[in-house]
Design an enzyme around this catalytic site. Structure first.
Site, PDB file in Angstrom:
ATOM      1  CD  GLN A   1      -2.735  -1.219   2.509  1.00  0.00           C
ATOM      2  OE1 GLN A   1      -2.605  -0.397   3.400  1.00  0.00           O
ATOM      3  NE2 GLN A   1      -3.582  -2.228   2.601  1.00  0.00           N
TER       4      GLN A   1
ATOM      5  CE1 TYR B   1     -14.227  10.290  16.693  1.00  0.00           C
ATOM      6  CE2 TYR B   1     -12.087  11.054  17.454  1.00  0.00           C
ATOM      7  CZ  TYR B   1     -13.404  11.300  17.135  1.00  0.00           C
ATOM      8  OH  TYR B   1     -13.925  12.574  17.294  1.00  0.00           O
TER       9      TYR B   1
ATOM     10  CG  HIS C   1      -3.117  -0.705   7.682  1.00  0.00           C
ATOM     11  ND1 HIS C   1      -3.778  -1.262   8.749  1.00  0.00           N
ATOM     12  CD2 HIS C   1      -3.570  -1.378   6.588  1.00  0.00           C
ATOM     13  CE1 HIS C   1      -4.581  -2.230   8.327  1.00  0.00           C
ATOM     14  NE2 HIS C   1      -4.464  -2.307   7.003  1.00  0.00           N
TER      15      HIS C   1
ATOM     16  CD  GLU D   1     -15.124   3.219  13.001  1.00  0.00           C
ATOM     17  OE1 GLU D   1     -15.229   2.286  13.817  1.00  0.00           O
ATOM     18  OE2 GLU D   1     -14.495   4.272  13.252  1.00  0.00           O
TER      19      GLU D   1
ATOM     20  CE1 TYR E   1      -9.869  -7.636   6.147  1.00  0.00           C
ATOM     21  CE2 TYR E   1      -7.929  -7.455   7.540  1.00  0.00           C
ATOM     22  CZ  TYR E   1      -8.878  -6.874   6.727  1.00  0.00           C
ATOM     23  OH  TYR E   1      -8.827  -5.518   6.496  1.00  0.00           O
TER      24      TYR E   1
END
Length: 381
Positions: A95, A262, A159, A252, A273
């Site tokens: 990523q 949060y 991430h 979200e 997963y």
């Protein structure tokens, strides 16, 4: 479509009946959205390699980042320019790579832009935010300076978060991911993982940050307990909104407030997963914020933008648009009193929607994150 199931307890009690009701509600909402669809995709440019972000240049041109580490200009006719010189080395892979991009609010006079990327370094890599100036001949970046470098660097290709928003006061918000293998870091303030970062344009902490004087806390942090936020924008009234990936379920939308927690990975509407609870398998705890909206199953949200124009009719003005990577559509969310009240799925199978922006012409533009990625204009029928 608002959240269908707000707790795991409710799901256990109602079982198949709740699932059937949810499916009926979803189908009705989907049908309404499909019937109301009045847009079509128009390809502006193709041949982009995993494009991540688009910004709008004068002369109906576009500035686009490609994840492998390139930034290039696309002209009004859709022709791809040569990659700009001066882009720093990125940790491309998984990523990671060259990710978000925004122009300074005074770009017309100062030609300044901001971009974030996975920055290689000792120990691995981290999310970094750089400032630069686009040269007058549009061929290179000048005066490139990293103004924020996430700590610590870790050996991971996952991430990074990496969405940038300039607030109305000229400060910058930046989202970071918790790097997947370090998810517990999202709950502590001695690192930049799983946080919203709030800085001034010189890289110093914003003056109203909540942890400036707390021992052991990094002063750039605005909010924490986030997983991997890849969509962020300002609402029409100037408030910072963001979306973030859940694990398996529990994507979200949040409106991060200074100093608030949060919840990730303590609370979530998702699961591991392949199944199995995360932590205690709870979706709420005192002192932790509930999402404004959540998707289960996950749609893998990325870019997001509020529509402020009336190019699609007055009924769409003020709606929030979110790209779905997993299910390859554009989500139109109706907002009332700060809540999501209805979802419409547009442009089914348009591609893995990575970025969503409103252009100077009032139309929406998308990027599809694929090997042959596209810049797409959303055209009213």
């Amino acid at each position: 479509m608002n959240m269908l199931i707000r707790s795991r307890r409710a799901g256990r009690l109602w079982g198949p009946l709740a699932a059937s009701c949810a499916a009926l509600i979803f189908a009705a909402s989907f049908s309404a959205g499909a019937a109301a669809q009045t847009v079509r995709p128009e390809t502006v440019a193709s041949g982009l390699e995993h494009p991540w972000a688009v910004a709008f240049l004068p002369g109906n041109r576009f500035l686009v980042t490609e994840r492998p580490g390139r930034m290039r200009i696309v002209n009004a006719q859709g022709r791809l320019g040569e990659p700009l010189q001066g882009v720093p080395r990125v940790a491309a892979g998984g990523q990671g790579g060259l990710l978000d991009l925004v122009l300074d609010s005074a770009f017309a006079s100062n030609r300044t832009l901001y971009f974030c990327f996975s920055e290689p370094g000792s120990g691995g890599n981290s999310t970094a935010l750089a400032r630069a100036r686009l040269a007058a001949d549009d061929t290179r970046l000048e005066d490139v300076r990293v103004i924020f470098s996430g700590k610590p660097k870790v050996a991971s290709s996952m991430h990074f978060g990496c969405r940038i928003v300039e607030a109305r006061d000229g400060t910058l918000f930046l989202t970071t991911g918790e790097r997947n293998s370090r998810k517990e870091d999202a709950q502590t303030l001695d690192n930049h993982h799983g946080k919203v970062i709030h800085i001034q344009k010189d890289g110093t902490p914003a003056r109203d940050n909540p942890f400036l004087d707390r021992a052991g806390a990094l002063p750039e942090i605005w909010s924490y307990g986030h997983r991997n936020a890849q969509g962020a924008t300002l609402s029409p009234d100037g408030v910072f909104w963001m979306n973030e990936h859940g694990p398996q379920g529990g994507d979200e939308i949040n409106v991060p407030q200074a100093g608030r927690n949060y919840g990730w990975p303590v609370i979530t509407f998702g699961e591991n997963y392949g199944g199995g609870r995360i932590g205690e398998g709870i979706s709420e705890r005192a002192g932790m914020e509930q999402p404004l909206h959540q998707w289960t199953p996950s749609m893998a949200p990325s870019g997001m933008a509020f529509l402020t124009s009336e190019r699609y009719g007055a009924g769409w003005r003020g709606n929030l648009f979110v790209g779905a990577l997993k299910f390859r559509y554009l989500s139109r969310l109706e907002i009332a009193n700060g809540k999501v009240v209805r979802e419409h799925k547009l442009l089914q199978d348009v591609g893995r929607v990575r970025d969503v922006r409103q252009g100077p012409d009032g139309l929406l533009y998308l990027l599809t994150d694929e090997g042959n990625g596209k810049l797409v204009r959303v055209v009213p029928q």
